[in-house]
Design an enzyme around this catalytic site. Structure first.
Site, PDB file in Angstrom:
ATOM      1  N   ASP A  36     -55.318 -17.132  93.787  1.00  0.00           N
ATOM      2  CA  ASP A  36     -54.636 -18.331  93.278  1.00  0.00           C
ATOM      3  C   ASP A  36     -53.166 -18.203  93.662  1.00  0.00           C
ATOM      4  O   ASP A  36     -52.651 -17.083  93.731  1.00  0.00           O
ATOM      5  CB  ASP A  36     -54.777 -18.383  91.749  1.00  0.00           C
ATOM      6  CG  ASP A  36     -54.474 -19.758  91.188  1.00  0.00           C
ATOM      7  OD1 ASP A  36     -55.401 -20.406  90.673  1.00  0.00           O
ATOM      8  OD2 ASP A  36     -53.301 -20.200  91.262  1.00  0.00           O
ATOM      9  N   ARG A  81     -69.333 -29.536  82.694  1.00  0.00           N
ATOM     10  CA  ARG A  81     -68.566 -30.151  81.605  1.00  0.00           C
ATOM     11  C   ARG A  81     -67.687 -29.089  80.976  1.00  0.00           C
ATOM     12  O   ARG A  81     -68.164 -27.983  80.687  1.00  0.00           O
ATOM     13  CB  ARG A  81     -69.513 -30.698  80.530  1.00  0.00           C
ATOM     14  CG  ARG A  81     -70.307 -31.902  80.976  1.00  0.00           C
ATOM     15  CD  ARG A  81     -71.472 -32.125  80.053  1.00  0.00           C
ATOM     16  NE  ARG A  81     -72.353 -30.961  80.056  1.00  0.00           N
ATOM     17  CZ  ARG A  81     -73.367 -30.776  79.211  1.00  0.00           C
ATOM     18  NH1 ARG A  81     -73.603 -31.655  78.273  1.00  0.00           N
ATOM     19  NH2 ARG A  81     -74.125 -29.696  79.286  1.00  0.00           N
ATOM     20  N   LEU A 133     -73.227 -42.925  75.428  1.00  0.00           N
ATOM     21  CA  LEU A 133     -73.138 -44.285  74.877  1.00  0.00           C
ATOM     22  C   LEU A 133     -72.373 -44.235  73.564  1.00  0.00           C
ATOM     23  O   LEU A 133     -72.559 -45.078  72.707  1.00  0.00           O
ATOM     24  CB  LEU A 133     -74.537 -44.852  74.658  1.00  0.00           C
ATOM     25  CG  LEU A 133     -75.297 -45.306  75.910  1.00  0.00           C
ATOM     26  CD1 LEU A 133     -76.701 -45.773  75.546  1.00  0.00           C
ATOM     27  CD2 LEU A 133     -74.557 -46.457  76.624  1.00  0.00           C
ATOM     28  N   GLY A 162     -65.867 -45.356  70.840  1.00  0.00           N
ATOM     29  CA  GLY A 162     -64.716 -44.762  70.169  1.00  0.00           C
ATOM     30  C   GLY A 162     -63.454 -44.942  70.975  1.00  0.00           C
ATOM     31  O   GLY A 162     -63.228 -45.997  71.587  1.00  0.00           O
ATOM     32  N   GLY A 191     -61.338 -39.267  78.351  1.00  0.00           N
ATOM     33  CA  GLY A 191     -60.106 -38.668  78.866  1.00  0.00           C
ATOM     34  C   GLY A 191     -60.482 -37.476  79.717  1.00  0.00           C
ATOM     35  O   GLY A 191     -61.576 -37.427  80.266  1.00  0.00           O
ATOM     36  N   CYS A 239     -61.326 -35.286  84.648  1.00  0.00           N
ATOM     37  CA  CYS A 239     -62.353 -35.705  85.605  1.00  0.00           C
ATOM     38  C   CYS A 239     -62.520 -37.219  85.623  1.00  0.00           C
ATOM     39  O   CYS A 239     -62.194 -37.868  86.615  1.00  0.00           O
ATOM     40  CB  CYS A 239     -63.665 -35.013  85.295  1.00  0.00           C
ATOM     41  SG  CYS A 239     -63.572 -33.265  85.682  1.00  0.00           S
ATOM     42  N   ARG A 281     -55.314 -32.820  79.167  1.00  0.00           N
ATOM     43  CA  ARG A 281     -54.974 -33.734  80.265  1.00  0.00           C
ATOM     44  C   ARG A 281     -55.663 -35.080  80.041  1.00  0.00           C
ATOM     45  O   ARG A 281     -56.856 -35.142  79.761  1.00  0.00           O
ATOM     46  CB  ARG A 281     -55.377 -33.112  81.600  1.00  0.00           C
ATOM     47  CG  ARG A 281     -54.503 -31.912  81.925  1.00  0.00           C
ATOM     48  CD  ARG A 281     -54.944 -31.230  83.164  1.00  0.00           C
ATOM     49  NE  ARG A 281     -56.280 -30.660  83.041  1.00  0.00           N
ATOM     50  CZ  ARG A 281     -56.920 -30.057  84.035  1.00  0.00           C
ATOM     51  NH1 ARG A 281     -56.368 -29.960  85.213  1.00  0.00           N
ATOM     52  NH2 ARG A 281     -58.124 -29.554  83.849  1.00  0.00           N
TER      53      ARG A 281
END
Ligand code: UDX
Length: 451
Positions: free
Chosen positions: A30, A155, A269, A272, A276, A279, A346
């Site tokens: 990195d 995820r 589904l 709310g 965010g 992705c 983010r």
């Protein structure tokens, strides 16, 4: 096999850790030297369930190595996974400068043939540019490079489990040779030859995911098409939720019944505050941009994006209606992370909510199990509390922004005793409206009947 991972963000680290657990030798690098030092010292720089134990085990078994010398990492692997960031530009277009930088670095530093795999989410046709750059910057064309696309479907919060138990593994390749290499890399995952930290080594039976071999263009498109579709589904549920409020119907009844049709499915589904994270918001924008540049106007994605942005307005309509004046009020915000089980803030709706509360003159008290330290430098005017009950003390309203389990389990009777006013505006539909009313709360959520 010897693999290189460039970019130690959550995708790079999860990829590196899980492929090391699958028996490969992984060399990670990195440009952030501090991050590499942390990793060498056994510290995981992000919060991701099970990641530290997989990394620890891989380090103990001498399967994972870290270096800030990109050249050394590049020369150590036969296959190089590019896992660098592709943030959005002002225009929504994906910023591919990190990919370009890495491509030039690989071309310069490699001494033997490499298969270069795009793992970062990139717009379709990036593979073509990547191949071009590798060729153009290669030292007098002596080293041969193949390119592949292997999009991640991880995820945040469940990324380790997702990697070990994929629904599908997509590999976009140019030839059979690259397909064979990619199969070899993923075979231990598909054959479950790894120690699974999620199920303590005892994974439930069930069909392993499918490895799909496609063209590179298709693989790149699959990623954007999948994420944009999920974002579309969420916005669809949110519009239904608005309609339910006008008509007097209950969004949970409606979406549950819809979802029982297997062609629709129950997931994504949930109405709310909207989506965010790093992705969906950027992928949908990049996909709109890419489509438009190809002469295809993806209007339904534009609408999905607009609906999502308006969720904050909807939330504030509820706040204004219930609380009336915001200026001078003490308000608790429950949840900062863009979703539960992550410290990622983010594009988190909570941050937009807080900014607007501060603009309108509220005193904001925020709590989150993981994301406080990341939020503090961005929003220093907020008062932070580790303990949600402390955050709720003396407030005129509680606003729920993230669906953390500890918020679901809150003892509202106890919290209510210290609040200045029993008012909860729930952006994630966590509680039963009836129960909250029984506890004496003025309770508002999205698209649900108060019963
Ligand atoms: C997503 C994809 O799911 C993953 O496959 C991809 O590779 C990376 O992007 P992630 O960003 O970690 O993963 O979050 P995800 O769990 O998909 O949720 C995205 C957002 O949608 C969150 O803000 C969540 O709160 C919101 N959401 C999700 C809803 O508002 N309603 C829902 O029904 C589901």
């Amino acid at each position: 096999m010897r693999l290189t991972v460039i970019g130690c963000g959550y995708v790079g680290l999860v990829t590196g850790a899980c492929l090391a657990a699958a028996g490969h030798e992984v060399h990670c690098t990195d440009i952030d030297e501090k991050r590499i030092e942390q990793l060498k010292a056994g510290k995981v720089p992000i919060y991701e369930e099970h990641l530290d134990e997989v990394l620890k085990r891989a380090a103990a078994e001498k399967k994972i190595f870290y270096t800030s010398d990109a050249g050394e990492a590049i020369r150590s692997g036969e296959v190089i996974f590019i896992c660098v960031g592709t943030p959005p530009k002002e225009t929504g277009e994906a910023d591919l400068s990190a990919i370009d930088h890495v491509a030039r670095q690989i071309a310069r530093e490699a001494r033997t043939p490499k298969l270069v795999v795009e793992k970062s989410t990139v717009p379709a046709l990036t593979g073509v540019q990547l191949q071009k750059a590798l060729g153009a910057y290669s030292r007098d064309g002596a080293v041969k490079f193949e390119v592949a696309s292997n999009p991640e479907f991880l995820r945040e919060g469940t990324a380790v489990g997702d990697f070990f138990h994929p629904d599908r593994i997509v590999v976009g390749v140019e030839n059979e040779k690259s397909a064979t290499v990619m199969r070899e890399i993923y075979n231990p995952i598909l054959q479950r030859k790894f120690h699974c930290p999620v199920h303590a080594g005892k994974c439930p039976n069930g069909a392993p995911g499918e490895l799909l071999v496609t063209t590179i263009n298709s693989a790149e498109l699959i990623k954007h098409a999948s994420n944009s579709f999920l974002a579309l589904k969420i916005s669809y549920a949110n519009v239904i939720s608005d309609l339910c409020e006008r008509i007097g119907a209950d969004v949970e009844e409606v979406t549950r019944a819809m979802g029982l049709d297997p062609r629709i499915g129950t997931q994504f589904l949930k109405a709310g505050l909207g989506f965010g994270g790093f992705c969906f918001p950027k992928d949908i924008q990049a996909f709109i941009h890419l489509s438009s540049s190809m002469g295809v106007e993806f209007d339904m994605l534009k609408a999905a994006e607009r609906v999502n942005k308006q969720r904050i307005d909807r939330f504030f309509e509820k706040i204004h209606k219930a609380l009336w004046v915001i200026k001078g009020k003490k308000v608790a915000v429950l949840g900062l992370a863009f979703k539960a089980n992550t410290d990622d803030i983010r594009f988190a709706p909570a941050l937009d909510v807080i900014r607007r509360l501060l603009d309108e003159g509220a005193e904001v008290h925020a709590t989150d199990p993981e994301a406080i330290s990341r939020t503090k430098p961005l929003l220093p005017a907020v008062k932070y509390h580790e303990d949600p009950y402390q955050a709720l003390k003396g407030v005129d309203a509680a606003l729920v922004c993230t669906e953390w389990q500890i918020f679901r389990n809150l003892d509202w009777e106890k919290a209510g005793r210290t609040m200045a006013r029993r008012l909860v505006i729930d952006g994630r539909n966590l509680y039963s409206p009836r129960k909250m009313q029984e506890l004496g709360f003025d309770y508002h959520s999205f698209g649900r009947l108060n019963r």
